[in-house]
Structures are given as structure tokens and as C-alpha cells.
Design a protein around this motif. Sequence first.
Motif, PDB file in Angstrom:
ATOM      1  N   LYS A  17     -25.718  71.659 -26.834  1.00  0.00           N
ATOM      2  CA  LYS A  17     -26.092  70.651 -27.828  1.00  0.00           C
ATOM      3  C   LYS A  17     -25.172  70.722 -29.046  1.00  0.00           C
ATOM      4  N   GLU A  51     -22.595  67.818 -30.198  1.00  0.00           N
ATOM      5  CA  GLU A  51     -22.699  67.275 -31.545  1.00  0.00           C
ATOM      6  C   GLU A  51     -21.354  67.372 -32.279  1.00  0.00           C
ATOM      7  N   GLY A  77     -28.284  75.664 -23.055  1.00  0.00           N
ATOM      8  CA  GLY A  77     -28.688  74.330 -23.491  1.00  0.00           C
ATOM      9  C   GLY A  77     -28.479  74.161 -24.985  1.00  0.00           C
ATOM     10  N   ARG A  78     -28.840  75.200 -25.738  1.00  0.00           N
ATOM     11  CA  ARG A  78     -28.704  75.120 -27.199  1.00  0.00           C
ATOM     12  C   ARG A  78     -27.222  75.034 -27.587  1.00  0.00           C
TER      13      ARG A  78
END
Lengths: 478, 75
Positions: free
Chosen positions: A39, A43, A35-36
Amino acid sequence: MGKILQKPTGFYDKFVRKPGTYDQVTHYCPGCGHGRIHKLIAEAMQNLEIGDQTVFISPVGCSVFAYYYFDCGNIQSAHGRAPAVGTGVARSNPHAITISYQGDGDLGAIGTSEIIHAANRGERMTIIFVNNGIYGMTGGQMAPTTLPGQITSTTPYGRDAATTGLPMKMCEIISQLDAPVYVERTAVTDAKGIMKTKRAITKALKSQKEGYGFSFVEILSACPIGWKMSANDSIKRIEEEMIPYFPLKTFKDEIADRTPRPVVPVAPSQEDVLKALGHDQKEEILFKNDKKFIDDFTTQKVRIAGFGGQGVLMAGTTLGMLGMELGLDVTWLPSYGPEMRGGTANCHVVLSNKEVGSPVVESPNVLIAMNEPSLVEFEPSVTPGGLVIVNSSVVVGKCKRSDVTVLEIPMTEIADSCGLKAAANMASISAYLAFSKVIEKDQLVTLIKAKFKKKSLIEQNVAVIEAAYKYVSDHVRG
Amino acid sequence: MTNDDKDIPRVEIIPEECKGCELCVTQCPKDCLYMSDKINQFGYNVACYTGESCTGCGICFYACPEPGTIKVFKK
């Protein structure tokens, strides 16, 4: 009010996975490193404005569903094959930004070959390699990156280097190759580690946007559930156990020293391909379309067998080509050993006025046996009422079947009498056509004159055809 | 805090999306997040903002594995 940090536009507004699932969260477990990393990628896609040109390749593994999340082109590939799929994407869409997102089981074990060769070719793609040291999705089995002594569901006593080797350091391996432009290992641990990872992902994607080739970012990532510990402890484990073995550093950064990778043509033109194959001359139409001939044609299942070098396979292709030129459906299937001369060879030929379901001829209605072993081996398979043509110049034994028609033709002698001993194969199919009358002699001769590659031998081959027809009419029909 | 305090850095956590991993709480340098007793639709205890001392550094945003659960308003 200043900047707001929120869900990047690289993600879809809603994650439409399956009915009943909440459409704002991922399927990942609490504290998952995926998930990190997702992201940071979303981005970077937003900041580099590449969402419209990005093709994201999901692997097999927990991130198999990444296509539900990233607002870009998405492909989900077979296990380990993401770099091969990515190669296809990059080659056929020269302006695409290709991201191959892979785990350590996918990249380091199942797809080792694909990743090494994609890197060695310097394909224009960015690999995001998520290393958590286990096969997470399937329940925490040992992966090539599992640390020595680490207990997993397949190494209950801890990984033993003596039997399973030491963890593979993929960054070190990839950076040894010449072609990759950027290779870095980071870890999504604390704020510092995450920011370094963000910079690495952005740098890799930016270099690809500018046209540079292969970039590889390995990210050490937590799998709290697979490691059977809390999310916070899993971050500590990366710092204390993984980083000492997998050092974080830039292994290679040659972006400044390279020139952008040239865009290679997707594929040669059809004309170029035909020219390279020697088919650039306009094909001559040999025979007029004869509907009655096709409608009345009885399916022929032919097995031609003999020594390698007797022209067995070529006899089959000649029959097949003849059928094809006459508008029939044909198949030709060779079967031979590794020897070019002296081994045994046989081929399956099907000629039909209907689509051919299988090219395999288990029970031929025509067997052409060019030597003794072929007769012995294939004689029992001929359908009752079928035709067995034996090269009596070579075969001493007799066909033992009483429910088939047997023709004994001295093929080698016929060919020899025309000055071309090697043309026994031509005598064999001539005898077959002369007896069965499924195709006219003139049509065979026309084909040989038009298609035979060795032009100097056409005349002798035609003589063999004539001699074989004469032999059949004198000795069999007469 | 009200919506009018637009110049003050702050963090918003959507409780219904939180999976309770606690990474944001641990990594917040100002200790302004905590795990509440509240349980959400998934059955997780959710992270909450104490309502004060957020500097808008954004560390919790990147610590959180979910795409949009945490929103940080910088100064």
C-alpha cells in the motif's frame, strides 16, 4: 469534504489472478506485512506520478504475485536474481524507475551475491527488502535473518548461532559499500513505524526519479502465520524482539552530497563491437555458393586429438572455417585440460549439409591421432568403415582395428621438411582431405591465404599442404 | 449516519474484503472500530465502525494490509 484515504492508484482496479478469486483482495494472509508495504509503495507511485515509468520486479517468495497488484511494468525474476534483472532493466531503460522487491530468504540467502554486486555497482534501482526473519511462503524455515534461539520449522530447538551463525544485518553490510546513496531500516508496526516506512520508500523512489543510484530500504515486517501467532502479537514481536537486534535508523543518506548517476549507453554499436574484435574490414567472400557440392556432401564427424601445443584445436578450427566458407553447417567443440602446453587436447568437428544437432562427436568417422595416447583412447570409438589417420612420426604402436582404413602419415617429418615443425597439424588435415577428397586442395590453400593470422607463416603452411598431398599421392594412392 | 453528513470524518470498511486480522481495531487511537460477530464470504469475523468518534486520522487505513478495504474520509 476533505481528503479521502482510499486504495491508491498505484494498484490495479481489479486483481485478475485466477478464475473464481475475489478481485479486490490480495492473496496475502490476514495481518501480513506485505499488504501494508504494498500500500505504501502504491501510494508513493501515485504521489510521485511514476506509475508509467516504473518496472516492478517480483521475487520468489510470498510476494511472487506482486505483478497482479501494481499498475506498472512487471517482471517476475528467478529466486534471488531480482537485482540482476533490475540491472538489465535499469541499463536498457535509462528512464525507468526500477523497484526490486525482495524478502529475506531471497535477498539475504539465495541472492546474496546479486544484491551485494548490484549495490556495489550503484545500479539505479530501489530495493525494498522485506525482512520477516523466515522463509514465509515455504512454511517458515530458517532464513539468514532468523533471530538466535528462534524456533522455526528447520530449527525446532531454536536457531543455534554456533552452527548456523548469527542473523545477517543487510543494511549494515550494504551501507559499508561506497556506491549506495540511501540505506534505511524501518518497521511496519504501529502508526509511527508505518509513517516512517512511507517516508523512507518515498525518499528512495524520489531520489531514483531524480537520477540518483542505488537505494535500499529494509522493512521489518510481520508474518503472523509463519510465526504462529495472532496479527497483534506479531506486531509486538517486531517491537520487542526484532528491533533490538535490527536497529531502526538511517544507515546512509548521501543524496544531498551526490550528483545524479550518469546514464550510460545501453550497449556499444555493432560497428564498435566489430572494430574491437578486429572484424571491421569487409569480409571477403572466398568461394562461390556451390549448391551441388553442398547437396552431395556426406556428413563428416571428425575427432582430432594429440598433445596440447600440437595445434590440434587449430586444425579443427581450420576445418570448421573451411566448411563454413563453403556454405556447410559446421560445429567445433574443444576439449582440453587447464595446461596451455603439454597436456592432452582434442576437438570435435562436424561438417554437414544439414543442421548439426549436437557438436559432440561420440563416434567419429574420421580420427586424426597426433600422438600415441590419442590413438589408444579414441581408436575404439571410430565407426566401422571409418578413417584413422595416425601421425607415424610420433606414434609407434599400430591401430588394431581391421574394420577401418588406417593412414600412417609422418606429419611431423613432413612439416619439418618444409621448415615449420609446428605445422604438423596442417599436414594432418591436408592428408585427411587428400585421401577423402571431401574438399579440394585449392580451397584449403585459398582459405589459409585469406584467413591465416600469422601472415609470415602462410608460405610455409602452403608448402606443408603441398607436401602432405604429395605424400598421400605417392605412398597411399600410388 | 447518512451520506449527507459530509463534514464529519468517518471510516468505511468493506466487510466482504476484511480478513479479520484485527490490526485496525487494535491500532485505532479512538477505539471506534470493533470486531463484529458477522462472518463474511471468506469465513472471517469482520471489523466494523461503531459509527462515532472517528477523527479521520487514517491510522486504520495504513494498518490494514488490504489495498482498498478501508476508506477514511478526512475532515
